[in-house]
Motif scaffolding. Structure first.
Motif, PDB file in Angstrom:
ATOM      1  N   ARG A  21      47.057 -40.963 -39.475  1.00 13.86           N
ATOM      2  CA  ARG A  21      46.900 -39.802 -38.720  1.00 13.86           C
ATOM      3  C   ARG A  21      45.964 -38.799 -39.465  1.00 13.86           C
ATOM      4  O   ARG A  21      45.995 -38.551 -40.757  1.00 13.86           O
ATOM      5  CB  ARG A  21      48.231 -38.930 -38.452  1.00 13.86           C
ATOM      6  CG  ARG A  21      49.025 -39.760 -37.603  1.00 13.86           C
ATOM      7  CD  ARG A  21      50.089 -39.021 -37.275  1.00 13.86           C
ATOM      8  NE  ARG A  21      51.448 -39.767 -36.603  1.00 13.86           N
ATOM      9  CZ  ARG A  21      52.156 -39.191 -35.768  1.00 13.86           C
ATOM     10  NH1 ARG A  21      52.210 -37.761 -35.571  1.00 13.86           N
ATOM     11  NH2 ARG A  21      53.226 -40.049 -35.338  1.00 13.86           N
ATOM     12  N   TYR A  33      50.501 -32.299 -40.516  1.00 15.28           N
ATOM     13  CA  TYR A  33      50.217 -32.953 -39.643  1.00 15.28           C
ATOM     14  C   TYR A  33      50.988 -32.783 -38.224  1.00 15.28           C
ATOM     15  O   TYR A  33      51.854 -31.962 -38.371  1.00 15.28           O
ATOM     16  CB  TYR A  33      50.716 -34.618 -39.990  1.00 15.28           C
ATOM     17  CG  TYR A  33      49.848 -35.068 -41.153  1.00 15.28           C
ATOM     18  CD1 TYR A  33      48.932 -35.836 -40.781  1.00 15.28           C
ATOM     19  CD2 TYR A  33      50.264 -34.715 -42.347  1.00 15.28           C
ATOM     20  CE1 TYR A  33      48.190 -36.371 -41.653  1.00 15.28           C
ATOM     21  CE2 TYR A  33      49.491 -35.364 -43.467  1.00 15.28           C
ATOM     22  CZ  TYR A  33      48.543 -36.314 -43.259  1.00 15.28           C
ATOM     23  OH  TYR A  33      47.634 -36.784 -44.364  1.00 15.28           O
ATOM     24  N   HIS A  36      55.987 -35.779 -35.454  1.00 12.14           N
ATOM     25  CA  HIS A  36      56.179 -37.075 -35.757  1.00 12.14           C
ATOM     26  C   HIS A  36      57.838 -37.149 -35.460  1.00 12.14           C
ATOM     27  O   HIS A  36      58.713 -36.361 -35.439  1.00 12.14           O
ATOM     28  CB  HIS A  36      56.433 -37.202 -37.378  1.00 12.14           C
ATOM     29  CG  HIS A  36      55.212 -37.362 -38.236  1.00 12.14           C
ATOM     30  ND1 HIS A  36      54.035 -36.519 -38.088  1.00 12.14           N
ATOM     31  CD2 HIS A  36      54.928 -38.479 -38.760  1.00 12.14           C
ATOM     32  CE1 HIS A  36      52.873 -37.059 -38.706  1.00 12.14           C
ATOM     33  NE2 HIS A  36      53.573 -38.072 -39.247  1.00 12.14           N
TER      34      HIS A  36
END
Length: 291
Positions: A21, A33, A36
């Motif tokens: 990613r 990020y 998840h």
């Protein structure tokens, strides 16, 4: 409530994979990020976790995952959203998710609010926490007095006044003044309180009086699990509650907001006072309950 000790033994069970990613953004030497699933962060069922707990919790997600530059171990997984209703299936799933995260030693920051959302507020919250942690851990000169806390730094605010530049609620406080000048509020001051529950979350309240005796109230809980925000989480919760008040002030012209009577609010504050023994630290209840 909060554990910030070493969890390296448990964290060895966390997944080092980023799945290729691309970070959403980078801040204070950290990559942040997008969402998840827990199963992506913990690749196998930790010891002490039942198969049912694992099968359920591993499918649950976090809104952001933070990793330090050059490392794939999560610094923290962040989730922002409303609390599950007491006794609901969602609350049961949340408890499983919490248990599995704890068994894996996964650091988690959870912000519970009926108004704040990851898409609109998540980046600012994550950036703020990373900046606060970076400030708190910066090496200092032992011969120089300790600097003020991150939240207490003074500087020039967007409206030109001098104030706490790291008050997340500053824009909401300015918006309340503008709304008062436009006669949409009867009081320009965004008020608040914060407490820390023993073995529970930090909780912040914020409110503004919209009509005589009727207030717009927001409450936010901050849970730190094996993680520290770098500032007092209770103060952070109060500031986030102010952010939520500011968000709702935007909708004053769109319709009638849900308001709480001043008497009911005072009663809720007095109820906190009656639970003093469950709180960590002191609190000026009498001042807040005064007319």
């Amino acid at each position: 409530m909060t554990s910030t000790g070493s969890v390296e033994g448990s964290r060895s069970r966390q997944s080092p994979a980023t799945g290729g990613r691309t970070p959403l953004f980078t801040r204070a030497d950290h990559h942040v990020y997008a969402a998840h699933r827990l199963g992506e962060l913990v690749p196998g069922r930790p010891s002490g976790v039942t198969g049912n707990q694992w099968n359920t919790a591993s499918r649950e997600g976090f809104d952001f995952v933070v990793r330090r530059t050059g490392s794939d171990l999560p610094v923290v997984a962040v989730e922002i959203g409303p609390a599950a209703a007491a006794g609901s299936p969602a609350q049961r799933v949340h408890r499983m998710k919490t248990a599995v995260s704890a068994a894996a030693g996964l650091p988690v920051l959870r912000i519970e609010s009926p108004t704040l959302r990851p898409a609109e507020h998540g980046r600012r919250v994550v950036e703020y926490v990373l900046d606060a942690r970076d400030y708190a851990t910066a090496p200092g000169d032992p011969d120089v007095p300790a600097p003020v806390g991150f939240r207490e730094i003074l500087g020039r605010l967007p409206d030109g006044r001098t104030g706490h530049v790291n008050d997340l609620g500053a824009l909401a406080r300015a918006a309340a003044v503008d709304a008062y000048v436009a006669r949409r509020l009867v009081d320009p001051i965004v008020r608040g309180l914060h407490v820390r529950w023993t073995d529970g979350p930090a909780e912040g309240w914020s409110w503004v009086e919209v009509r005589p005796g009727a207030c717009l109230v927001e409450r936010v809980s901050v849970w730190e699990h094996r993680f520290s925000c770098g500032i007092d989480p209770a103060q952070l919760a109060e500031d986030l509650a102010a952010v939520a008040v500011g968000e709702r002030l935007r909708g004053l012209d769109a319709g009638e907001p849900e308001l709480v009577t001043r008497d009911a609010l005072r009663g809720d504050i007095l109820a906190l006072r009656d639970r003093r023994d469950e709180l960590t630290g002191g609190f000026a209840f009498d001042h807040l309950c005064a007319d």
